[in-house]
Design an enzyme around this catalytic site. Structure first.
Site, mmCIF file in Angstrom:
data_model
loop_
_atom_site.group_PDB
_atom_site.id
_atom_site.type_symbol
_atom_site.label_atom_id
_atom_site.label_comp_id
_atom_site.label_asym_id
_atom_site.label_seq_id
_atom_site.Cartn_x
_atom_site.Cartn_y
_atom_site.Cartn_z
ATOM 1 N N SER A 171 18.654 88.658 24.862
ATOM 2 C CA SER A 171 20.010 89.189 24.964
ATOM 3 C C SER A 171 20.044 90.530 24.238
ATOM 4 C CB SER A 171 21.017 88.185 24.391
ATOM 5 O OG SER A 171 22.344 88.620 24.597
ATOM 6 N N THR A 172 20.980 90.720 23.333
ATOM 7 C CA THR A 172 21.125 91.999 22.646
ATOM 8 C C THR A 172 19.835 92.381 21.918
ATOM 9 O OG1 THR A 172 23.457 91.506 22.299
ATOM 10 C CG2 THR A 172 22.527 93.287 20.995
ATOM 11 N N HIS A 198 20.360 88.882 29.287
ATOM 12 C CA HIS A 198 21.803 89.042 29.392
ATOM 13 C C HIS A 198 22.125 90.501 29.680
ATOM 14 C CE1 HIS A 198 22.481 85.275 26.619
ATOM 15 N NE2 HIS A 198 22.041 84.968 27.817
ATOM 16 N N MET A 288 22.424 87.473 20.546
ATOM 17 C CA MET A 288 23.524 86.714 19.962
ATOM 18 C C MET A 288 23.729 85.401 20.707
ATOM 19 S SD MET A 288 26.466 89.518 19.135
ATOM 20 C CE MET A 288 26.261 90.698 17.814
ATOM 21 N N ASP A 291 22.355 80.587 23.665
ATOM 22 C CA ASP A 291 21.725 80.417 24.969
ATOM 23 C C ASP A 291 20.203 80.434 24.824
ATOM 24 O OD1 ASP A 291 21.553 80.118 27.726
ATOM 25 O OD2 ASP A 291 21.652 82.271 28.109
#
Length: 362
Positions: A171-172, A198, A288, A291
């Site tokens: 993600s991030t 993401h 973050m 998931d």
């Protein structure tokens, strides 16, 4: 995460209409806009003067463009940057992540979904700790800019019947981490790699083109029904969830309204565990939320291998931390070591690799 009332945002866009929309969305959410800039040079000056918690930044601006602005800010005194730009700039937006921006998002309109995503990103990223960057070079590779590809099996592959498949969840900070992993893998890498990153709608194709320019592997957006092949990275569209079928083909599941994670890392990892069992390899990177933690546990329960990016090299030690806590990770590694570990897994049996991990940690 900072409370909305304590978040201070600097808006940077040469369009007064765009700035007005973003201001209204933020103020409705109780977030303070401390300043506005109409070009990159002004943004650098206001960032220095106002010290906001977050900067929203367009890429196409006069005087100083977005890429140069990010570089100036991140090399002077780093501030979290959220790129808010047109989908037409998707590939350049991904390059902005490498320059130091945290995430990219399409310019929102007044639909509740887009407005809500924008405000949620601001709240999440405003509290992220970023560090002033030094200039560095990417690893030396022979990139594949035209995405022209035909897999050539190595002698090692011909000598052994490979069955493994790799899934990467991130993600991030994930795109930046991927540039430390994928360019190190040779084009004859004898296993498929599936990626759930993401990403806001409209930007996955740009990320694929960007990664393709850095990698020897073929990088492509996954297509429903296609057969998985070695030496190829299959990237999930943001509009659906990437999974695999029992006959080793891509299956794209439709996204359900209200789902926070797009695409879902858990969907990918769980399907890999079900299909590949002990030959499944899950790698969870920075990001973050939670998931991917359940999916990593599913891979470990199936006898597969679970690796994670370590805290020291993660932009956000969140998803990977949750996977470690749940027990789905055998070992954490610096991001620069994960490519080497992927190669090691292919040189051993899964059981042999796990035994080696156990001996090295004893």
């Amino acid at each position: 995460m900072l409370s909305s009332s304590s978040i201070r945002v600097l808006l940077v866009d040469d369009s007064a209409l765009a700035r007005g929309l973003l201001r209204s969305l933020l103020e409705e959410a109780g977030i303070e806009v401390v300043g506005e800039a109409v070009n990159g040079r002004q943004a650098v000056e206001l960032a220095r003067k106002l010290r906001p918690d977050l900067i929203t930044l367009d890429l196409q601006m006069p005087v100083m463009g977005g890429m140069e602005t990010i570089t100036e800010i991140m090399h002077e005194k780093a501030i979290p940057i959220l790129v808010v730009s047109s989908e037409a700039d998707a590939e350049k937006a991904c390059e902005a992540l490498e320059a130091g921006a945290l995430e990219v998002i399409a310019k929102p309109d007044y639909t509740p979904e887009q407005a809500g995503e924008f405000v949620r990103k601001v709240r999440l990223l405003a509290g992220v700790s970023v560090i002033t960057r030094i200039r560095r070079r990417l690893p030396e590779t022979s990139p594949n800019p035209d995405n022209e590809w035909q897999w050539q099996p190595s002698h090692q592959y011909l000598a052994r019947n490979y069955r493994q498949a790799f899934a990467i969840a991130s993600s991030t900070g994930g795109p930046q981490a991927l540039t430390r992993i994928l360019p190190l893998l040779d084009k004859s890498f004898p296993a498929p790699i599936l990626l759930a990153q993401h990403m806001s709608d409209g930007f996955v194709e740009g990320m694929v083109q960007w990664l393709s320019s850095l990698c020897q592997l073929r990088v492509k957006v996954a297509e429903d029904g296609e057969l998985l092949k070695p030496g190829c990275v299959y990237v999930s569209p943001s509009e659906s969830h990437l999974t695999v079928t029992a006959n080793h083909r891509v299956a794209l599941r439709p996204r359900v309204e209200g789902e926070i994670y797009r695409p879902s890392c858990d969907h990918l990892l769980c399907s890999l565990a079900e299909v590949y069992g002990r030959d499944a390899v899950g790698i969870i990177l920075t990001g973050m939320g939670r998931d991917g933690a359940v999916g990593m546990q599913a891979i470990r329960d199936a006898g597969g291998i679970g690796l994670a990016q370590d805290e020291a090299t993660s932009l956000i030690y969140g998803m990977n931390q949750e996977a470690v806590k749940l027990g789905g990770v055998h070992r954490e590694f610096p991001v620069t070591a994960l490519g080497e570990e992927m190669q090691k897994i292919l040189e051993m049996t899964p059981a042999g690799y796990l035994q080696a991990l156990g001996r090295s940690s004893a």
